[in-house]
Design a protein around this motif. Structure first.
Motif, PDB file in Angstrom:
ATOM      1  N   MET A   1      25.154 -16.990  59.080  1.00 25.08           N
ATOM      2  CA  MET A   1      25.746 -15.987  59.931  1.00 25.08           C
ATOM      3  C   MET A   1      27.243 -15.884  59.636  1.00 25.08           C
ATOM      4  O   MET A   1      27.939 -16.895  59.533  1.00 25.08           O
ATOM      5  CB  MET A   1      25.517 -16.366  61.388  1.00 25.08           C
ATOM      6  N   ARG A   2      27.723 -14.691  59.498  1.00 26.43           N
ATOM      7  CA  ARG A   2      29.125 -14.471  59.154  1.00 26.43           C
ATOM      8  C   ARG A   2      30.023 -14.629  60.382  1.00 26.43           C
ATOM      9  O   ARG A   2      29.728 -14.122  61.451  1.00 26.43           O
ATOM     10  CB  ARG A   2      29.280 -13.079  58.575  1.00 26.43           C
ATOM     11  N   GLU A   3      31.125 -15.352  60.195  1.00 23.49           N
ATOM     12  CA  GLU A   3      32.091 -15.551  61.278  1.00 23.49           C
ATOM     13  C   GLU A   3      32.915 -14.285  61.507  1.00 23.49           C
ATOM     14  O   GLU A   3      33.156 -13.519  60.582  1.00 23.49           O
ATOM     15  CB  GLU A   3      33.070 -16.666  60.910  1.00 23.49           C
ATOM     16  N   SER A   4      33.360 -14.106  62.728  1.00 23.02           N
ATOM     17  CA  SER A   4      34.285 -13.010  63.024  1.00 23.02           C
ATOM     18  C   SER A   4      35.648 -13.361  62.440  1.00 23.02           C
ATOM     19  O   SER A   4      35.935 -14.520  62.132  1.00 23.02           O
ATOM     20  CB  SER A   4      34.395 -12.800  64.533  1.00 23.02           C
ATOM     21  N   GLY A   5      36.496 -12.348  62.308  1.00 25.52           N
ATOM     22  CA  GLY A   5      37.855 -12.592  61.828  1.00 25.52           C
ATOM     23  C   GLY A   5      38.605 -13.553  62.729  1.00 25.52           C
ATOM     24  O   GLY A   5      39.339 -14.423  62.257  1.00 25.52           O
ATOM     25  N   TYR A   6      38.408 -13.413  64.034  1.00 23.89           N
ATOM     26  CA  TYR A   6      39.053 -14.314  64.996  1.00 23.89           C
ATOM     27  C   TYR A   6      38.653 -15.757  64.710  1.00 23.89           C
ATOM     28  O   TYR A   6      39.498 -16.650  64.649  1.00 23.89           O
ATOM     29  CB  TYR A   6      38.657 -13.914  66.421  1.00 23.89           C
ATOM     30  N   GLU A   7      37.348 -15.983  64.514  1.00 28.04           N
ATOM     31  CA  GLU A   7      36.851 -17.345  64.260  1.00 28.04           C
ATOM     32  C   GLU A   7      37.382 -17.887  62.942  1.00 28.04           C
ATOM     33  O   GLU A   7      37.768 -19.050  62.849  1.00 28.04           O
ATOM     34  CB  GLU A   7      35.318 -17.356  64.249  1.00 28.04           C
ATOM     35  N   ARG A   8      37.400 -17.057  61.911  1.00 27.49           N
ATOM     36  CA  ARG A   8      37.891 -17.502  60.603  1.00 27.49           C
ATOM     37  C   ARG A   8      39.363 -17.889  60.677  1.00 27.49           C
ATOM     38  O   ARG A   8      39.774 -18.907  60.128  1.00 27.49           O
ATOM     39  CB  ARG A   8      37.689 -16.420  59.553  1.00 27.49           C
ATOM     40  N   LEU A   9      40.167 -17.054  61.359  1.00 27.38           N
ATOM     41  CA  LEU A   9      41.595 -17.360  61.471  1.00 27.38           C
ATOM     42  C   LEU A   9      41.813 -18.617  62.309  1.00 27.38           C
ATOM     43  O   LEU A   9      42.619 -19.482  61.967  1.00 27.38           O
ATOM     44  CB  LEU A   9      42.355 -16.176  62.073  1.00 27.38           C
ATOM     45  N   TRP A  10      41.062 -18.756  63.386  1.00 26.80           N
ATOM     46  CA  TRP A  10      41.169 -19.951  64.226  1.00 26.80           C
ATOM     47  C   TRP A  10      40.815 -21.194  63.407  1.00 26.80           C
ATOM     48  O   TRP A  10      41.502 -22.215  63.454  1.00 26.80           O
ATOM     49  CB  TRP A  10      40.238 -19.817  65.442  1.00 26.80           C
ATOM     50  N   ARG A  11      39.736 -21.110  62.623  1.00 26.37           N
ATOM     51  CA  ARG A  11      39.293 -22.244  61.803  1.00 26.37           C
ATOM     52  C   ARG A  11      40.311 -22.555  60.709  1.00 26.37           C
ATOM     53  O   ARG A  11      40.514 -23.712  60.349  1.00 26.37           O
ATOM     54  CB  ARG A  11      37.922 -21.938  61.190  1.00 26.37           C
ATOM     55  N   TRP A  12      40.999 -21.521  60.190  1.00 25.37           N
ATOM     56  CA  TRP A  12      41.981 -21.736  59.135  1.00 25.37           C
ATOM     57  C   TRP A  12      43.081 -22.670  59.617  1.00 25.37           C
ATOM     58  O   TRP A  12      43.533 -23.541  58.881  1.00 25.37           O
ATOM     59  CB  TRP A  12      42.574 -20.396  58.690  1.00 25.37           C
TER      60      TRP A  12
END
Length: 117
Positions: A1-12
């Motif tokens: 499942m693809r992460e949202s941009g919010y989730e990707r930035l938070w994880r970064w």
């Protein structure tokens, strides 16, 4: 499942308590031109979105692992005449299987899926 941009930035940012993203100009200019074009477009969009006139000026200080102040290495500050040898030594090694960098590589995901099934 693809992460949202919010989730990707938070994880970064990971588990750090960082409130800012600081990227050395000399390393950004060593990225491919297509990346630099996308980054410039994102920064222009950011500038157009927020009026930052009320924010305090920001300065970045170099610190060592022990938290004590340090000076910046000269090679990092010389964006007009970059030390390409030093910069190339920092480049991540591509995956041995597919030749892609970690953020593009599907090999690890495939291995994890194989173990799970």
């Amino acid at each position: 499942m693809r992460e949202s941009g919010y989730e990707r930035l938070w994880r970064w940012f990971g588990l750090s308590r960082a409130s800012f993203c600081v990227m050395p100009r000399v390393l950004m200019h060593e990225m491919p031109d297509v990346w630099q074009d996308r980054m410039a477009a994102l920064l222009e969009e950011y500038d157009a979105t927020f009026n930052r006139s009320e924010l305090p000026e920001c300065r970045v200080m170099a610190v060592r692992d022990d938290g004590k102040f340090s000076s910046w290495p000269d090679w990092l500050l010389q964006y007009r005449r970059p030390d390409v040898t030093h910069i190339d030594a920092l480049r991540a090694e591509p995956c041995e299987e597919c030749g892609k960098l970690a953020h593009e590589c599907q090999c690890i995901d495939a291995e994890i899926q194989a173990v799970r099934t």
